[in-house]
Design a protein around this motif. Sequence first.
Motif, PDB file in Angstrom:
ATOM      1  N   TYR A 156       4.539  -4.721   4.390  1.00 13.78           N
ATOM      2  CA  TYR A 156       4.533  -3.320   4.846  1.00 13.78           C
ATOM      3  C   TYR A 156       3.435  -3.222   5.897  1.00 13.78           C
ATOM      4  N   ASP A 157       3.556  -2.246   6.787  1.00 11.93           N
ATOM      5  CA  ASP A 157       2.466  -1.976   7.725  1.00 11.93           C
ATOM      6  C   ASP A 157       1.701  -0.764   7.229  1.00 11.93           C
ATOM      7  N   PRO A 158       0.383  -0.734   7.413  1.00 12.60           N
ATOM      8  CA  PRO A 158      -0.380   0.421   6.941  1.00 12.60           C
ATOM      9  C   PRO A 158       0.021   1.686   7.688  1.00 12.60           C
ATOM     10  N   PHE A 213      -2.317   3.832   3.094  1.00 13.12           N
ATOM     11  CA  PHE A 213      -0.920   3.445   2.921  1.00 13.12           C
ATOM     12  C   PHE A 213      -0.261   4.256   1.814  1.00 13.12           C
ATOM     13  N   ALA A 214       1.021   4.567   2.012  1.00 15.41           N
ATOM     14  CA  ALA A 214       1.820   5.233   0.970  1.00 15.41           C
ATOM     15  C   ALA A 214       3.217   4.634   0.990  1.00 15.41           C
ATOM     16  N   TYR A 215       3.748   4.297  -0.189  1.00 15.02           N
ATOM     17  CA  TYR A 215       5.137   3.817  -0.236  1.00 15.02           C
ATOM     18  C   TYR A 215       6.080   4.962   0.074  1.00 15.02           C
ATOM     19  N   ARG A 234       2.538  10.486  -1.371  1.00 12.44           N
ATOM     20  CA  ARG A 234       1.966   9.820  -2.552  1.00 12.44           C
ATOM     21  C   ARG A 234       1.088   8.662  -2.096  1.00 12.44           C
ATOM     22  N   PRO A 235      -0.093   8.979  -1.510  1.00 14.71           N
ATOM     23  CA  PRO A 235      -0.938   7.910  -0.967  1.00 14.71           C
ATOM     24  C   PRO A 235      -1.401   6.941  -2.058  1.00 14.71           C
ATOM     25  N   ILE A 236      -1.374   5.644  -1.735  1.00 14.94           N
ATOM     26  CA  ILE A 236      -1.835   4.620  -2.683  1.00 14.94           C
ATOM     27  C   ILE A 236      -3.225   4.134  -2.252  1.00 14.94           C
ATOM     28  N   LEU A 237      -3.374   3.895  -0.955  1.00 15.02           N
ATOM     29  CA  LEU A 237      -4.680   3.472  -0.434  1.00 15.02           C
ATOM     30  C   LEU A 237      -5.159   4.514   0.571  1.00 15.02           C
TER      31      LEU A 237
END
Length: 618
Positions: free
Chosen positions: A416-418, A373-375, A379-382
């Motif tokens: 949010y959706d992944p 996931f990225a907002y 910039r990936p967060i997960l």
Amino acid sequence: MAKNTTATILERGATLRRLWTYLLPAMRKQRSLVAGGFAALLLDVVLRALEPWPLKFLFDRAFHGPRRGKWSDFADLGNVDSSALIVYAGLALLAIAAARAVAAYASTMTFVRIGNRVLTEVRADVYRHLQGLSLAFHRKARNGELVLRIMGDVNLLKDVVVTAALPLLANFLVLIGMFGVMFWLNARLASLALLVLPLVGVWTMRLGGKIRDTARKQRKRDAGLAAAAAETFSAIQIVQALCLEGWFAANFLRRNQESNNSDFKGARLSAALERSTAFFVAAGLAAVVWYGATLVLRGELTPGELLVFMAYLKTALRPVQDLSKFTGRLAKATAAGERILNLLHTRSEVRDLPSARPAPTLRGAIRFDDVSFAYEPGRPILEALDFEARPGQRVALVGPSGIGKSTIVNLLLRFYDPSGGRILFDGVEAREYTLASLRAQVGVVLQDTVLFAASVRENIAFGTVEATPQEVEAAARLANAHDFICSLPQGYDTVLGERGLTLSGGQRQRIAIARAAIRRAPILVLDEPATGLDRENERMVLEALERLSAGRTTILITHDPLAAARADQILFLDRGRVRERGSHDDLMRAGGHYAHVYLRHHPTVEPTAFRLACNGKE
Ligand code: ATP
């Protein structure tokens, strides 16, 4: 310039068409009122058309004796003498004025009612839509601006639909009719009068475009102003604590001034348009008077006929003048309508799939399968996150700040959706269930609990549709909240929040726990629920959470290694992945990051002992 004008007309036409299409279904529901309003307006116009006739008879018959003009056959008054004719004419004028007053009142009130009903629906629609938009939208949007749209923009639209748009539309139909009659009365005079229209039309479009641009900018500035004010008030504690009042006031003043300047510019343009249109119309009337008087002197027209023609011309040109008068307001309303439509066309990134079905009562098994996931793009967060929670298991998410723990909860609740991978509940992908049915099965206690401006009872029962007083009390007892609630001035009926009583941090958390408890949800999300509380409050909150989480799949986010240590499974996150996983004992034995953090905070305390202490068994 011509290109610009054409573009403006097309653009405005497109906006008005969109607005019309959107408002049409609600208008249709008011079909009979719309018909009534237009009928009253039509009656008003017909009466207006009758108004000059008594004067015509006075001029042509009472003052000059019987004369046969072109339209004298309409009413052959026989041998009525002049003094009687004066009385009849006076009475007729009075009767027409009275009937017109009634018709105009009826049409105004009907349009007000239509506007109110239609725009009440629009406001509810906008509110519902805004509520349904994703967290991603709300994180970016400014609250003050949204409130301005629901209140200000809808009001503006209502005001204009009622006072300008509907009457204007009807009056334009009248204009066409009136010119038809005028051509029948005297084609040459009517052609002369008609010349005014293109002149006024081009002028209105030119200035109207500028007015619309100004109105757009002003609505944007107003939105910024409202948002700035809302932000200050929502953070008033920190503003005052940091003595930022002066800075915020200066910022507000600057925006206020800008909005004011735009408003003034709009008003100046509108006034210029209104006055210049009035001048063009007067010039048109003067030309008609000049040519009409020549015809009267030549004996081709009676003075009364000229009077009637002039009266018709004035009625016909009224919508032209109204249009210039309302252009400023219409422009603001179009800008407001445009913003409302844009908002309504904003689609939520997270929404039910067409095939989504309500989730059955879940057992509480959760699986993150290769989730990324990225907002924001790039910039990936997960990244490729994998973990599983069995029904009833407690899972603690730990790791450095900003690593994505709350993001995992956001994905779990489908805020949010992944962007990759799947999240499964009892083995079924989350997207196969409807959002509402899924969220209803997750109880949430966050670090900051929001209490609504309602009674304690309602604040607790918000978690479920119909909770009995006994259920509310049972939930409050489980949450260690019953005793302090009973000591409030009106107990469970004490009003909290805005204008009501304010509770301490620990008390708020216990209300939140009661709120989660009453839902009887199989899954529980706890995001640092005891952070920032004093020891006594922390103890009570943890004790309540212990009871609440019994038998529920619990996802706990915490910075407190002691709280994490009590979980069945601990996930130590780093750089978007699970770096270590296992029970407290497993991880301590492994001697990795988790063990290091735990020992740094609590070199001596045993987690098991803490759990028993919480349960009051020691
Ligand atoms: P903490 O322990 O401090 O609460 P966390 O591990 O819960 O942090 P998250 O809140 O999940 O971390 O945030 C993870 C990252 O995502 C952070 O770098 C944060 O800046 C970023 N982030 C969070 N919310 C958003 C958002 N709405 N838009 C863009 N980035 C965001």
